[in-house]
Structure formats: C-alpha cells, structure tokens
Design a protein around this motif. Structure first.
Motif, PDB file in Angstrom:
ATOM      1  N   PHE A 129       0.835  -1.204   0.000  1.00 57.20           N
ATOM      2  CA  PHE A 129       0.000   0.000   0.000  1.00 57.20           C
ATOM      3  C   PHE A 129       0.869   1.252   0.000  1.00 57.20           C
ATOM      4  CE2 PHE A 129      -3.025   2.704   2.755  1.00 57.20           C
ATOM      5  CZ  PHE A 129      -3.654   3.232   1.639  1.00 57.20           C
ATOM      6  N   HIS A 130       1.882   1.291   0.852  1.00 60.57           N
ATOM      7  CA  HIS A 130       2.758   2.450   0.920  1.00 60.57           C
ATOM      8  C   HIS A 130       3.529   2.641  -0.383  1.00 60.57           C
ATOM      9  CE1 HIS A 130       2.929   2.692   5.619  1.00 60.57           C
ATOM     10  NE2 HIS A 130       1.715   2.862   5.120  1.00 60.57           N
ATOM     11  N   ALA A 131       3.944   1.533  -1.002  1.00 63.00           N
ATOM     12  CA  ALA A 131       4.646   1.645  -2.285  1.00 63.00           C
ATOM     13  C   ALA A 131       3.730   2.239  -3.353  1.00 63.00           C
ATOM     14  CB  ALA A 131       5.158   0.270  -2.725  1.00 63.00           C
ATOM     15  N   ALA A 132       2.452   1.851  -3.344  1.00 64.23           N
ATOM     16  CA  ALA A 132       1.488   2.408  -4.292  1.00 64.23           C
ATOM     17  C   ALA A 132       1.287   3.903  -4.043  1.00 64.23           C
ATOM     18  CB  ALA A 132       0.164   1.668  -4.176  1.00 64.23           C
ATOM     19  N   ILE A 133       1.281   4.310  -2.787  1.00 63.89           N
ATOM     20  CA  ILE A 133       1.161   5.731  -2.457  1.00 63.89           C
ATOM     21  C   ILE A 133       2.350   6.503  -3.016  1.00 63.89           C
ATOM     22  CG2 ILE A 133       1.186   7.397  -0.552  1.00 63.89           C
ATOM     23  CD1 ILE A 133      -0.360   5.293   1.105  1.00 63.89           C
ATOM     24  N   ARG A 134       3.544   5.960  -2.848  1.00 62.75           N
ATOM     25  CA  ARG A 134       4.736   6.643  -3.359  1.00 62.75           C
ATOM     26  C   ARG A 134       4.685   6.784  -4.876  1.00 62.75           C
ATOM     27  NH1 ARG A 134       7.239   3.596   0.844  1.00 62.75           N
ATOM     28  NH2 ARG A 134       7.736   1.908  -0.597  1.00 62.75           N
ATOM     29  N   ARG A 135       4.167   5.764  -5.564  1.00 63.56           N
ATOM     30  CA  ARG A 135       4.060   5.866  -7.021  1.00 63.56           C
ATOM     31  C   ARG A 135       3.078   6.966  -7.425  1.00 63.56           C
ATOM     32  NH1 ARG A 135       4.174   0.190  -6.541  1.00 63.56           N
ATOM     33  NH2 ARG A 135       1.935  -0.067  -6.918  1.00 63.56           N
ATOM     34  N   ALA A 136       2.053   7.165  -6.619  1.00 66.35           N
ATOM     35  CA  ALA A 136       1.018   8.130  -6.965  1.00 66.35           C
ATOM     36  C   ALA A 136       1.414   9.570  -6.674  1.00 66.35           C
ATOM     37  CB  ALA A 136      -0.265   7.798  -6.205  1.00 66.35           C
ATOM     38  N   LEU A 137       2.297   9.797  -5.703  1.00 60.62           N
ATOM     39  CA  LEU A 137       2.552  11.142  -5.203  1.00 60.62           C
ATOM     40  C   LEU A 137       2.963  12.164  -6.266  1.00 60.62           C
ATOM     41  CD1 LEU A 137       4.176  10.787  -1.667  1.00 60.62           C
ATOM     42  CD2 LEU A 137       2.115  12.054  -2.282  1.00 60.62           C
ATOM     43  N   PRO A 138       3.871  11.829  -7.203  1.00 59.25           N
ATOM     44  CA  PRO A 138       4.240  12.855  -8.187  1.00 59.25           C
ATOM     45  C   PRO A 138       3.046  13.387  -8.973  1.00 59.25           C
ATOM     46  CG  PRO A 138       5.821  11.053  -8.221  1.00 59.25           C
ATOM     47  CD  PRO A 138       4.685  10.600  -7.357  1.00 59.25           C
ATOM     48  N   LEU A 139       2.116  12.523  -9.343  1.00 61.46           N
ATOM     49  CA  LEU A 139       0.935  12.996 -10.063  1.00 61.46           C
ATOM     50  C   LEU A 139       0.004  13.778  -9.147  1.00 61.46           C
ATOM     51  CD1 LEU A 139       1.985  10.691 -12.043  1.00 61.46           C
ATOM     52  CD2 LEU A 139      -0.365  10.634 -12.872  1.00 61.46           C
ATOM     53  N   VAL A 140      -0.114  13.320  -7.911  1.00 65.78           N
ATOM     54  CA  VAL A 140      -0.956  14.033  -6.948  1.00 65.78           C
ATOM     55  C   VAL A 140      -0.454  15.458  -6.766  1.00 65.78           C
ATOM     56  CG1 VAL A 140      -1.594  14.138  -4.500  1.00 65.78           C
ATOM     57  CG2 VAL A 140      -1.724  11.965  -5.738  1.00 65.78           C
ATOM     58  N   GLU A 141       0.849  15.608  -6.655  1.00 65.57           N
ATOM     59  CA  GLU A 141       1.416  16.937  -6.467  1.00 65.57           C
ATOM     60  C   GLU A 141       1.203  17.817  -7.688  1.00 65.57           C
ATOM     61  OE1 GLU A 141       5.241  15.469  -5.637  1.00 65.57           O
ATOM     62  OE2 GLU A 141       4.709  14.821  -3.617  1.00 65.57           O
ATOM     63  N   ASP A 142       0.950  17.197  -8.835  1.00 67.47           N
ATOM     64  CA  ASP A 142       0.688  17.943 -10.065  1.00 67.47           C
ATOM     65  C   ASP A 142      -0.808  18.164 -10.286  1.00 67.47           C
ATOM     66  OD1 ASP A 142       1.620  19.261 -12.368  1.00 67.47           O
ATOM     67  OD2 ASP A 142       1.187  17.511 -13.610  1.00 67.47           O
ATOM     68  N   GLY A 143      -1.629  17.787  -9.300  1.00 64.75           N
ATOM     69  CA  GLY A 143      -3.051  18.089  -9.374  1.00 64.75           C
ATOM     70  C   GLY A 143      -3.950  16.962  -9.837  1.00 64.75           C
ATOM     71  N   TRP A 144      -3.393  15.766 -10.045  1.00 73.73           N
ATOM     72  CA  TRP A 144      -4.221  14.636 -10.446  1.00 73.73           C
ATOM     73  C   TRP A 144      -5.024  14.121  -9.244  1.00 73.73           C
ATOM     74  CZ3 TRP A 144      -4.120  11.488 -15.132  1.00 73.73           C
ATOM     75  CH2 TRP A 144      -3.362  12.036 -16.161  1.00 73.73           C
ATOM     76  N   LEU A 145      -6.151  13.514  -9.554  1.00 72.15           N
ATOM     77  CA  LEU A 145      -6.943  12.786  -8.572  1.00 72.15           C
ATOM     78  C   LEU A 145      -6.648  11.306  -8.769  1.00 72.15           C
ATOM     79  CD1 LEU A 145     -10.372  14.608  -9.125  1.00 72.15           C
ATOM     80  CD2 LEU A 145      -8.526  15.264  -7.567  1.00 72.15           C
ATOM     81  N   VAL A 146      -6.190  10.632  -7.725  1.00 68.48           N
ATOM     82  CA  VAL A 146      -5.720   9.252  -7.858  1.00 68.48           C
ATOM     83  C   VAL A 146      -6.577   8.324  -7.013  1.00 68.48           C
ATOM     84  CG1 VAL A 146      -3.770   7.673  -7.524  1.00 68.48           C
ATOM     85  CG2 VAL A 146      -3.363  10.010  -8.339  1.00 68.48           C
ATOM     86  N   THR A 147      -6.895   7.179  -7.582  1.00 67.45           N
ATOM     87  CA  THR A 147      -7.556   6.112  -6.843  1.00 67.45           C
ATOM     88  C   THR A 147      -6.681   4.871  -6.912  1.00 67.45           C
ATOM     89  OG1 THR A 147      -9.614   4.844  -6.602  1.00 67.45           O
ATOM     90  CG2 THR A 147      -8.902   5.320  -8.841  1.00 67.45           C
ATOM     91  N   PHE A 148      -6.931   3.931  -6.044  1.00 65.13           N
ATOM     92  CA  PHE A 148      -6.134   2.703  -5.999  1.00 65.13           C
ATOM     93  C   PHE A 148      -7.017   1.541  -6.444  1.00 65.13           C
ATOM     94  CE2 PHE A 148      -4.226   5.748  -3.217  1.00 65.13           C
ATOM     95  CZ  PHE A 148      -2.874   5.631  -3.481  1.00 65.13           C
ATOM     96  N   GLY A 149      -6.584   0.867  -7.500  1.00 66.09           N
ATOM     97  CA  GLY A 149      -7.357  -0.235  -8.056  1.00 66.09           C
ATOM     98  C   GLY A 149      -6.864  -1.553  -7.504  1.00 66.09           C
ATOM     99  N   ILE A 150      -7.754  -2.306  -6.903  1.00 64.85           N
ATOM    100  CA  ILE A 150      -7.368  -3.560  -6.276  1.00 64.85           C
ATOM    101  C   ILE A 150      -7.285  -4.664  -7.326  1.00 64.85           C
ATOM    102  CG2 ILE A 150      -7.895  -5.173  -4.440  1.00 64.85           C
ATOM    103  CD1 ILE A 150      -7.506  -2.186  -3.585  1.00 64.85           C
TER     104      ILE A 150
END
Length: 354
Positions: A129-150
């Motif tokens: 889960f934490h690794a998935a969060i780290r992958r998402a952060l650069p886009l989040v900081e650029d204004g993307w809305l991110v969800t996690f797909g199981i």
C-alpha cells in the motif's frame, strides 16, 4: 512518504482522511447502528478503525482527520486516542462520501495531500500500500486525482470496477472508465481481459484539487458544505458542521460527483491483500482457520465441525457434526446461515422489522 506540493510549496506530509460515518449492519448481530463494524475487533486485537489509522501513521504522515457520525464521537475519540486526530468532523446527517470528503478537504491546508480511506477495510500488505502511495505522489502533487485499483482475483459482482488505461507514470495509469457493479458474465469478461481492477474506495489527491473539482462538477454540494463549516461549532479537535446547511447538500458518492467527470484521474493498480469485509463469508475467507477450516472466536465448542465461522459474545455456542455454517451470537441475538448466504443478513433484518 514526504513529497513536494505545488509550485512554491514546501515539503508536506500526507494527511490521512478516515471516513467513519457508516452504520452498516451487514455483520449483524455484532455490527449495529450504534456500534458498526469499524469499532469491532474482527481480524486482530485492534478494531478496524484502529488498524486503518495505524496503516497511515509515522514518518511522512500527519495526524488524521476523521469524518464520523456525530453519534459516534466518544467512541472514535476513545479508539483513536493514541493517534491524536488533527480534527474529528462530526456529520449531523449522512450525505454519502463526496460531502464527507469535502468536509475534510475544506478543513485541511489547501496544498495538503489527502489519503482518503474507509474506516472498515482490511489491507494485509501495508508495505505494498505504501509503495502504491509513493508511485502516486508525483501525479498528486501535479493536481491529479488518484484512486487505488485492487488487483482482482475473482469475478466479484458486489464491487465496482475501474478500467485501467494508458500508463502516465511508472505504475500509474489513466482511468479509462468506472464500471458499476456488473453482472456475473460481465465480471468474468473483465477478469479475463486483465485490464480491470476493483474499486476499493481509497483515494489520494491534494485538498485544493478536490475542492476545485467540486467547484466545477458539484458547486451546490461545495457551497452547502462550506456554509456548514463556516457556521460550525468547534470544541478542541471536534467540529460540528451546521446541521441545516449540511443537510442542504446533495447526497452523492465521490465516484459520481467527481471521479467519473474529472479529466485528470489516475489509478494505481495494487495487490495488497484488500477486503472490505462486507459479509461474514468475507471474514471467513480472510481469516486463518484451524485444521478443519473453522474460524472461531469467543466461548465456542466445536466437535466434528468443518469450514464454519462461529463467533460468540456473551454466550456459549456449541456445534457438532456440521459443516459450512456461519453462527454468530451476540447477547440475545443469534444468526445461523449456510456459508455463501451471509448476504441474506439484510433480508433477515428487513423481515424482522416487519
């Protein structure tokens, strides 16, 4: 877990937003409106709420913001005493997930990264889960809305799905579409295609990006929630939004109100041992049983029994010569159903009300 915010911002922590407004009864007779499943110890000594807070604690995480049913304020504070919630926002009435998240977004710093999590889910592999969060952060900081797909392992018909589109960053994909809970044939086809994930209802985005999306797609909702906070009563960490103003908000999920309409929406596919523990059958599946496949808790005696889930609270339960049963006893209430039929709890409750 730190990451840079938008232009000119400094290093920021991720703010966990824990949604604890549910009063579900799918795990009756243990889960009830006055004490729903997030307050129960189902998979560990800790409660579901405590486990949720624990998986977003430590370096890189700020104190959580909890959005909860006002009737549960004391229970939430007692269970999360160690977590030191930054804010406990108490919904005067349920309005689904989009207004609840809006309460948190408007209560946080605009450039904060909000990790939105239901309070009653299981994530067995927190490192994934934490690794998935780290992958998402650069886009989040650029204004993307991110969800996690199981990553799905069965053609479940009780979950929504996300079609995984083109890769926009390492391990992060554009959402091609959201799919409503499908029929069995459709679910099997999506599983076979390999490009769909379950929608687990976990999100990561900047507070200002979510507020901007609400302003564009759900302005009436944003106005009502903002008004409710402007007129809120505050006492320590507790925040009571104005009841009349909040009740004026449309009731809608984040998926309908924002995620299905916004342009820059991404998904991080992840296998992390996720379950929403939506039934007694689901709890049996994710729990470690004895040599006969029985999952027991409380004062239980089981002889010549196999593949049963038996929980006893305040009463002794004895079973013999049976298999594939779910038996849950709490006080004066007892549930007995065959495994595979625990979704009938809702029907049973409706029948008892009549």
């Amino acid at each position: 877990m730190r990451g840079r915010g938008g232009k000119g911002s400094s290093l920021i922590d991720i703010v966990p937003v824990i949604l604890s407004g549910g009063s579900g009864t799918r795990l009756w007779p243990l889960s009830r409106a006055e004490k729903p499943k997030q307050f129960l110890s189902l998979t560990a000594a800790e409660t579901m709420l405590q486990l949720t807070a624990a998986r977003a604690r430590g370096a890189g995480f700020a104190a959580p913001v909890v959005v909860a049913n006002a009737a549960h304020a004391d229970e939430v504070e007692a269970q999360l005493a160690a977590a030191g919630a930054e804010a406990l926002v108490l919904e005067p009435v349920g309005r689904n997930t989009a207004p609840a998240i809006a309460l948190a977004a408007l209560s946080a710093d605009p450039d904060a990264a909000l990790l939105v999590m239901p309070s009653d889910h299981v994530i067995a592999d927190v490192d994934a889960f934490h690794a998935a969060i780290r992958r998402a952060l650069p886009l989040v900081e650029d204004g993307w809305l991110v969800t996690f797909g199981i990553t799905p392992d069965a053609p479940e018909t009780g979950y929504g799905y996300i079609q995984v589109g083109e890769e926009v960053a390492a391990g992060v994909h554009r959402v091609a579409r959201f799919v409503e809970k499908p029929g069995r044939d459709v679910a099997e086809a999506m599983l076979a295609a390999g490009d769909h994930a379950w929608n687990g209802g976990i999100f990561l985005f900047r507070a200002d990006a979510f507020v901007a999306a609400l302003a564009r797609f759900a302005p009436d909702m944003l106005a009502a929630v903002r008004a409710s906070l402007d007129a809120a009563r505050r006492e320590g960490a507790r925040v009571w939004p104005d009841a009349d103003a909040f009740a004026a908000s449309p009731s809608d999920s984040i998926d309908y109100a924002v995620m299905e309409k916004a342009d820059r929406v991404a998904v991080v596919p992840v296998a992390m041992g996720w379950s929403d523990v939506g039934s007694w059958d689901a709890l049996h599946t994710i729990s470690e049983g004895d040599a006969q496949g029985n999952v027991v808790s409380g004062d239980v005696v089981a002889l010549d029994a196999a593949n049963c889930l038996v929980r006893a609270e305040g009463v002794r339960v004895a079973i013999a010569g049976v298999s594939d049963l779910i038996v849950v006893a709490s006080g004066s209430d007892v549930l007995i159903v065959p495994r595979g039929r625990s979704q009938d709890v809702k029907l049973l409750l409706d029948a008892m009300k009549k």
